[in-house]
Motif scaffolding. Structure first.
Motif, PDB file in Angstrom:
ATOM      1  N   UNK A 106       0.827  -1.209   0.000  1.00 17.81           N
ATOM      2  CA  UNK A 106       0.000   0.000   0.000  1.00 17.81           C
ATOM      3  C   UNK A 106       0.860   1.258   0.000  1.00 17.81           C
ATOM      4  N   UNK A 107       1.980   1.233   0.708  1.00 20.63           N
ATOM      5  CA  UNK A 107       2.876   2.394   0.739  1.00 20.63           C
ATOM      6  C   UNK A 107       3.427   2.682  -0.660  1.00 20.63           C
ATOM      7  N   UNK A 108       3.871   1.624  -1.337  1.00 19.84           N
ATOM      8  CA  UNK A 108       4.423   1.815  -2.680  1.00 19.84           C
ATOM      9  C   UNK A 108       3.379   2.304  -3.664  1.00 19.84           C
ATOM     10  N   UNK A 109       2.182   1.723  -3.609  1.00 20.17           N
ATOM     11  CA  UNK A 109       1.130   2.110  -4.551  1.00 20.17           C
ATOM     12  C   UNK A 109       0.616   3.514  -4.236  1.00 20.17           C
ATOM     13  N   UNK A 110       0.502   3.862  -2.951  1.00 21.45           N
ATOM     14  CA  UNK A 110       0.076   5.211  -2.580  1.00 21.45           C
ATOM     15  C   UNK A 110       1.062   6.243  -3.132  1.00 21.45           C
ATOM     16  N   UNK A 111       2.342   5.911  -3.106  1.00 20.46           N
ATOM     17  CA  UNK A 111       3.358   6.788  -3.690  1.00 20.46           C
ATOM     18  C   UNK A 111       3.116   6.976  -5.190  1.00 20.46           C
ATOM     19  N   UNK A 112       2.815   5.876  -5.891  1.00 18.44           N
ATOM     20  CA  UNK A 112       2.545   5.958  -7.326  1.00 18.44           C
ATOM     21  C   UNK A 112       1.321   6.823  -7.606  1.00 18.44           C
ATOM     22  N   UNK A 245      -5.783   4.749  -1.964  1.00 15.64           N
ATOM     23  CA  UNK A 245      -4.664   3.971  -1.453  1.00 15.64           C
ATOM     24  C   UNK A 245      -3.985   4.686  -0.291  1.00 15.64           C
ATOM     25  N   UNK A 246      -4.106   5.990  -0.239  1.00 12.44           N
ATOM     26  CA  UNK A 246      -3.576   6.725   0.905  1.00 12.44           C
ATOM     27  C   UNK A 246      -4.344   6.346   2.174  1.00 12.44           C
ATOM     28  N   UNK A 247      -5.676   6.234   2.055  1.00 14.50           N
ATOM     29  CA  UNK A 247      -6.477   5.819   3.209  1.00 14.50           C
ATOM     30  C   UNK A 247      -6.146   4.387   3.600  1.00 14.50           C
ATOM     31  N   UNK A 249      -3.311   2.849   3.178  1.00 16.78           N
ATOM     32  CA  UNK A 249      -1.998   2.888   3.840  1.00 16.78           C
ATOM     33  C   UNK A 249      -2.123   3.370   5.284  1.00 16.78           C
ATOM     34  N   UNK A 250      -2.875   4.431   5.484  1.00 16.31           N
ATOM     35  CA  UNK A 250      -3.019   4.978   6.834  1.00 16.31           C
ATOM     36  C   UNK A 250      -3.731   4.005   7.760  1.00 16.31           C
ATOM     37  N   UNK A 251      -4.768   3.344   7.250  1.00 18.21           N
ATOM     38  CA  UNK A 251      -5.496   2.364   8.065  1.00 18.21           C
ATOM     39  C   UNK A 251      -4.605   1.197   8.437  1.00 18.21           C
ATOM     40  N   UNK A 252      -3.860   0.680   7.462  1.00 21.55           N
ATOM     41  CA  UNK A 252      -2.963  -0.444   7.737  1.00 21.55           C
ATOM     42  C   UNK A 252      -1.872  -0.033   8.718  1.00 21.55           C
ATOM     43  N   UNK A 253      -1.400   1.174   8.584  1.00 25.72           N
ATOM     44  CA  UNK A 253      -0.367   1.665   9.500  1.00 25.72           C
ATOM     45  C   UNK A 253      -0.889   1.701  10.937  1.00 25.72           C
TER      46      UNK A 253
END
Length: 435
Positions: A106-112, A245-247, A249-253
């Motif tokens: 998710x971090x990598x895809x959110x960056x993309x 994907x930002x959401x 990433x944040x949820x998984x974090x």
């Protein structure tokens, strides 16, 4: 560029073959093309990898024109797919590892998706395109040469059908939310250690038809509600209902605090097996057991694995392991979707004939759906062109009216001008007569 090829094939991507090599004293992956037809995909991946720099995306070191190849970071632990579904002995991994892999993805895809001026969409997220390094604790996204042509997916890319968002193979306009759908399927896969839609069988069209009709992987018994909610939101039919994907990433974090130990190296007993390309034909029967995902095997002493630390890890979720499957939450009128298509009886000509007829019907249906989507887009384009023509006609009509009015004004002014000239000549003549 000096390279020592070890002549060891370690994988295949959207295009070409990947070899392991040594460059400047370190292991690298050399991705080559097999024909000129793959040149476009090569250029796409070269251009996209040249733009990105993220710890969860495979690094590009350089490229060559002769031979045509990419020199990239080498992933010594192979793909996530091979770790999940390789033949025995399957490496054990914990719930913490599973959650960490999905977070890193998710971090990598959110960056993309956050790239400017336009989001970069991967389009082919799946465990085969997720590589592992650092003894299985760090995940890297790879393979950026994905083609967008729906016909390529439907005929040549069977391996991607299980992770593909419905709007992609239906021929509809799609956005970066198609990657979110794929991520949701990947989350299910690492939590269950099962191949998504494996029970459906048949061709990619069978999976596409089922996904189009609303089928999703079965929900997981006792899965903590925050994880289940995130997963099901990601694979929602409507892209607008999926989280960004930002959401994700944040949820998984936020969830990772309940899963300590993700930095614990995996025990990869056979490193070379993890590096083999392609998917394993072995059937995976793994599931959660005491927070450890395995193949339902016991420890070396023959006793089942203990549940030490399990309650502490998930006490905030009030959930218990092991996680098992429970029926999907579907309406009664969609039960038929879960039952279709059934595997045919190989020894029955009638059964095979019916099954093949179903496949042809699915192919025809998806073809028609794609054509409908194409015609809808074409209709929108024509409507836009028509509106533009109408605006131009209105402008032209206004200009014609203005031109006519100017002509009338010009005629009036010309007549007035002639009258003034006549008056002037009369005055001049009178002045001459008096003088």
């Amino acid at each position: 560029m000096t390279s020592v090829f070890l002549n060891q094939v370690v994988g295949r991507g959207t295009f070409g073959v990947v070899f392991k090599a040594i460059w400047k004293g370190k292991d690298v992956a050399i991705k080559t093309i097999e024909s000129e037809n793959e040149k476009n995909a090569f250029l796409v991946e070269l251009r996209q990898l040249s733009r990105v720099n993220h710890p969860n995306i495979v690094k590009l070191y350089g490229s060559c024109n002769n031979p045509v190849c990419l020199v990239m970071e080498y992933a010594e632990c192979g793909s996530l797919h091979n770790l999940l579904h390789s033949a025995d002995p399957q490496p054990h991994y914990t719930a913490a590892h599973a959650m960490s892999w999905c977070l890193q993805c998710a971090q990598g895809v959110a960056y993309l998706h956050a790239m400017k001026p336009k989001a970069l969409i991967h389009r082919d997220l799946k465990p085969l395109n997720l590589l592992l390094v650092a003894r299985g604790t760090v995940l890297k996204i790879c393979d950026f040469g994905t083609a967008c042509d729906i016909q390529t997916y439907m005929t040549n890319n069977k391996g991607s059908a299980a992770w593909m968002a419905p709007e992609v193979f239906e021929g509809s306009n799609y956005s970066e939310k198609c990657d979110v759908f794929s991520w949701g399927i990947i989350l299910w896969e690492v939590l269950t250690r099962k191949k998504p839609f494996d029970e459906i069988g048949g061709s990619a069209f069978c999976i596409m038809w089922a996904v189009h009709r609303g089928t999703r992987p079965p929900l997981i018994k006792d899965l903590p509600e925050p994880i289940e909610t995130l997963m099901t939101r990601c694979w929602d039919k409507e892209p607008s209902q999926r989280p960004s994907m930002e959401e994700v990433r944040n949820t998984m974090n936020d969830l990772m605090k309940y899963f300590p130990g993700s930095d614990e190296p995996l025990k990869l007993s056979n490193q070379s097996s993890a590096n083999r390309s392609g998917s394993s034909s072995a059937t995976s029967t793994g599931s959660y057991a005491d927070g450890t995902i395995n193949s339902n095997r016991s420890d070396d002493n023959g006793e089942p694995r203990s549940a030490t630390g399990r309650e502490e890890t998930l006490k905030s979720f009030d959930a218990k392991f092991p996680l098992q499957f429970k029926p999907s939450k579907v309406k009664a009128d969609t039960v038929e979707v879960l039952m279709w298509p059934l595997r045919p009886r190989p020894n029955s000509k009638e059964s095979m004939a019916v099954f093949e007829q179903h496949i042809r019907m699915v192919q025809e249906y998806l073809r028609v759906q794609s054509e409908i989507a194409h015609f809808v887009r074409r209709k929108q384009e024509l409507m836009s062109e028509l509106e533009q023509d109408q605006r131009e006609q209105q402008t032209s009509s206004r200009l014609i009216q203005e031109h006519g009015k100017l002509l009338e004004d010009n005629s009036s002014l010309s007549a007035y001008y002639q009258n003034l000239r006549g008056t002037l000549r009369l005055i001049q003549s009178q002045n001459q007569h008096h003088s």
